[in-house]
Design an enzyme around this catalytic site. Structure first.
Site, mmCIF file in Angstrom:
data_model
loop_
_atom_site.group_PDB
_atom_site.id
_atom_site.type_symbol
_atom_site.label_atom_id
_atom_site.label_comp_id
_atom_site.label_asym_id
_atom_site.label_seq_id
_atom_site.Cartn_x
_atom_site.Cartn_y
_atom_site.Cartn_z
ATOM 1 C CE LYS A 8 32.969 59.802 42.630
ATOM 2 N NZ LYS A 8 32.808 61.250 42.409
ATOM 3 C CG ASP A 25 35.927 45.842 38.050
ATOM 4 O OD1 ASP A 25 34.838 45.781 37.450
ATOM 5 O OD2 ASP A 25 36.808 44.981 37.976
ATOM 6 C CG HIS A 76 24.878 50.041 35.332
ATOM 7 N ND1 HIS A 76 25.293 51.272 34.868
ATOM 8 C CD2 HIS A 76 26.002 49.360 35.626
ATOM 9 C CE1 HIS A 76 26.597 51.314 34.886
ATOM 10 N NE2 HIS A 76 27.067 50.183 35.346
ATOM 11 C CE LYS A 134 32.658 65.289 33.493
ATOM 12 N NZ LYS A 134 33.826 64.403 33.692
ATOM 13 C CB SER A 166 36.516 59.802 42.904
ATOM 14 O OG SER A 166 36.867 61.135 42.652
HETATM 15 P P1 NAD Z 1 41.859 72.067 34.243
HETATM 16 O O1 NAD Z 1 40.849 73.134 34.144
HETATM 17 O O2 NAD Z 1 42.600 71.863 35.500
HETATM 18 O O3 NAD Z 1 42.950 72.228 33.087
HETATM 19 C C1 NAD Z 1 42.655 72.392 31.730
HETATM 20 C C2 NAD Z 1 43.865 73.070 31.107
HETATM 21 O O4 NAD Z 1 43.697 73.127 29.695
HETATM 22 C C3 NAD Z 1 44.061 74.504 31.610
HETATM 23 O O5 NAD Z 1 45.427 74.717 31.903
HETATM 24 C C4 NAD Z 1 43.586 75.336 30.422
HETATM 25 O O6 NAD Z 1 44.209 76.603 30.359
HETATM 26 C C5 NAD Z 1 43.983 74.446 29.261
HETATM 27 N N1 NAD Z 1 43.248 74.717 28.039
HETATM 28 C C6 NAD Z 1 41.961 75.133 27.907
HETATM 29 N N2 NAD Z 1 41.656 75.282 26.602
HETATM 30 C C7 NAD Z 1 42.767 74.949 25.907
HETATM 31 C C8 NAD Z 1 43.089 74.914 24.525
HETATM 32 N N3 NAD Z 1 42.197 75.252 23.583
HETATM 33 N N4 NAD Z 1 44.347 74.522 24.177
HETATM 34 C C9 NAD Z 1 45.250 74.186 25.108
HETATM 35 N N5 NAD Z 1 45.003 74.216 26.427
HETATM 36 C C10 NAD Z 1 43.779 74.591 26.822
HETATM 37 O O7 NAD Z 1 41.094 70.734 33.792
HETATM 38 P P2 NAD Z 1 41.493 69.236 34.128
HETATM 39 O O8 NAD Z 1 40.778 68.851 35.364
HETATM 40 O O9 NAD Z 1 42.963 69.070 34.007
HETATM 41 O O10 NAD Z 1 40.741 68.487 32.929
HETATM 42 C C11 NAD Z 1 41.328 68.368 31.635
HETATM 43 C C12 NAD Z 1 40.644 67.233 30.887
HETATM 44 O O11 NAD Z 1 40.783 66.021 31.653
HETATM 45 C C13 NAD Z 1 39.143 67.401 30.666
HETATM 46 O O12 NAD Z 1 38.785 66.798 29.435
HETATM 47 C C14 NAD Z 1 38.525 66.611 31.797
HETATM 48 O O13 NAD Z 1 37.216 66.158 31.501
HETATM 49 C C15 NAD Z 1 39.500 65.459 31.879
HETATM 50 N N6 NAD Z 1 39.490 64.762 33.179
HETATM 51 C C16 NAD Z 1 39.765 65.404 34.338
HETATM 52 C C17 NAD Z 1 39.759 64.704 35.551
HETATM 53 C C18 NAD Z 1 40.133 65.346 36.866
HETATM 54 O O14 NAD Z 1 40.281 64.601 37.852
HETATM 55 N N7 NAD Z 1 40.323 66.632 36.948
HETATM 56 C C19 NAD Z 1 39.440 63.345 35.546
HETATM 57 C C20 NAD Z 1 39.164 62.702 34.340
HETATM 58 C C21 NAD Z 1 39.195 63.426 33.157
#
Ligand code: NAD
Length: 477
Positions: free
Chosen positions: A72, A101, A67, A108, A365
């Site tokens: 992203k 917004d 939309h 993804k 971003s």
């Molecule tokens: P990352 O890979 O930097 O960190 C994930 C961490 O979780 C690692 O330290 C890993 O060892 C740990 N982990 C993995 N499995 C685990 C488990 N079973 N129990 C406990 N710890 C565990 O990832 P991230 O970028 O920090 O992303 C984490 C979450 O945040 C995801 O759901 C991602 O979709 C969401 N997210 C990330 C961003 C971003 O900007 N990076 C933005 C929005 C949402």
């Protein structure tokens, strides 16, 4: 984690939550389905020659809603990546962007790989090949589809992707905007690396300013001294825990990693723990804290704020009834399943939903993408001019003070603070804080203002689906 057969899939979980909100809306016939479904998912299998043989990898890029374009959403590297997960995450991106917004549709991507199994050189080969497959189909493109980091990826991978795009599109002057979350010297923006964790902090600031919300969670006072448990000390969890403990006086009493958890009721020094894990690979043996191998059990410990910041489905039908935290802030995407959400709502637990809680990443971003398209750093034109105008006021105040008999002085540090014009980092932080406060206000108005809305997640869906619906209507659908 073995899925519970009674638990819906991640994708179905997102749809159940979406349907709960849509039931309270009056959308034109058929529009609800158009918004809910995922437009397209591309699956690619490609080979890379590594360690003397060809290894085949499977990756996905899902486009949930166009939309608004570009669409992203991050690219995740994990062995758990599959089509259902990527589609659920793409749907969440649609709702998240609408809520804060950010003028994007939702997408993804994911690659089924354990990045810990490969060295840097191998990861670069794999990432460039995956990017090549997506770029040639416009699934990475500054005008159509702009990825970002997610679990298992970071600025290094984003720099490789940007470079791969530029090699394949040498005349695209906006090429660097094809991906966000890049390092500063490759077209990134100050404050992006920590943006999602910073957003979690700002979301909690907004929540703690909401007296009615606090009352619903049974909490009082501010963040100072609140006991926090964090799951996942990666990009999001580490920054959130660091800012909350170092800047807001929270006590992080528990940190859960994939290979165990540490607990210290006096509060854990996050920087020291991160350094320790970086060296030893595990929190086991961290001085002063108790270690346990079954990390997931720590989600059930007594605390004020629980921050799941690792992966989806960790709070589910199996443990929801035992969760003691009165407040959960979903830093990860989808950490609470639809079934667990029902149980927690019944118990009176307040959940700050993922689509809002972790929107700091996509917000910054968006700033990075705009910076790339405008080809100039934020603040570059205004900073000195702003400082010059501030200097005028300070000079005038000092002259008045000298020329009148009233004796007064400027408070210490005022001059230094007031004179300093805003650079890129200050502007990014102010834009992020403003975005998180504004989005919270729109959700809270629905949460507190409607008798048929009893939780923040439904409120968030109502706001974001309403905005997506308006976009579709404007397109004539
Ligand atoms: P990352 O890979 O930097 O960190 C994930 C961490 O979780 C690692 O330290 C890993 O060892 C740990 N982990 C993995 N499995 C685990 C488990 N079973 N129990 C406990 N710890 C565990 O990832 P991230 O970028 O920090 O992303 C984490 C979450 O945040 C995801 O759901 C991602 O979709 C969401 N997210 C990330 C961003 C971003 O900007 N990076 C933005 C929005 C949402």
């Amino acid at each position: 984690m073995t899925p519970n057969p009674q638990e819906p899939s991640f994708r179905d979980s997102v749809d159940i939550m979406f349907n709960r909100a849509v039931a309270l809306m009056d959308l034109p016939p058929g529009l609800e389905e158009k918004i809910r479904v995922c437009n397209a998912t591309y699956t690619v299998r490609f080979g890379v020659r590594l360690r003397g043989k060809i290894q085949t990898f499977t990756g996905y890029r899902s486009v949930h809603s166009e939309h608004m374009e570009p669409v992203k959403g991050g690219i995740r590297y994990s062995m758990a990546v599959n089509q259902d997960e990527v589609e659920a995450l793409a749907a969440l991106m649609t709702y998240k962007c609408a809520l804060v917004d950010a003028p994007f549709g939702g997408s993804k991507g994911g690659l089924c790989i354990d990045p810990r199994e490969y060295d840097e050189y191998e990861l670069e080969l794999i990432t460039r090949r995956f990017a090549y497959e997506l770029i040639k189909r416009d699934l990475i493109n500054p005008a159509q589809n702009v990825p970002a980091p997610d679990m298992g990826t970071g600025e290094r991978e984003m720099a490789w992707i940007a470079d791969q795009y530029k090699r394949m599109n040498t005349t695209d002057i906006n090429g660097v905007a094809c991906v966000t979350g890049k390092p500063i010297n490759a077209g990134g923006i100050q404050g992006r690396t920590e943006a999602t964790g910073r957003g979690v902090q700002y979301a909690l600031h907004a929540f703690f300013r909401d007296k009615e919300g606090l009352k619903k969670a049974g909490l009082t006072g501010g963040l100072e001294g609140k006991r926090v448990i964090v799951q996942g000390l990666g990009n999001v969890g580490y920054h959130a825990a660091k800012f909350l403990s170092e800047e807001d006086g929270c006590k992080v009493i528990g940190v859960i990693e994939y290979n165990g958890a540490v607990y210290d009721e006096k509060g854990i020094n996050i920087e020291a723990l991160k350094t320790y894990i970086n060296h030893s690979g595990s929190p086991d043996g961290f001085p002063g804290a108790t270690f346990t191998t079954n990390g997931a059990e720590m989600l059930e410990e007594d605390c004020d704020i629980l921050i799941p910041a690792a992966l989806e489905g960790v709070i589910n039908l199996g443990n929801a009834a035992r969760i003691k935290a009165p407040l959960i802030i979903e830093a990860a995407n989808g950490p609470v399943t639809a079934g667990a959400d029902d149980i927690l709502r019944e118990k009176g637990c307040v959940i700050v939903p993922d689509m809002y809680a972790n929107a700091g990443g996509v917000t910054v971003s968006y700033f990075e993408w705009v910076k790339n398209l405008s080809h100039i750093r934020f603040g570059r034109m205004q900073r000195r001019q702003e400082e010059t105008r501030h200097q005028l006021i300070v000079d005038e105040l000092e002259r008045i003070s000298r020329d009148t008999s009233i004796s007064w002085t400027l408070s210490p540090n005022f001059k230094e603070k007031y004179l300093r014009g805003a650079g890129e980092l200050e502007l990014v932080r102010s834009g992020l804080d403003d975005t998180m406060s504004d989005a919270y206000r729109t959700m809270a108005e629905v949460w507190h203002g409607r008798d048929d809305v009893t939780d923040l997640r439904t409120a968030a869906y109502l706001v974001s689906i309403g905005k997506v619906a308006q976009s579709y209507r404007a397109k004539g659908l």
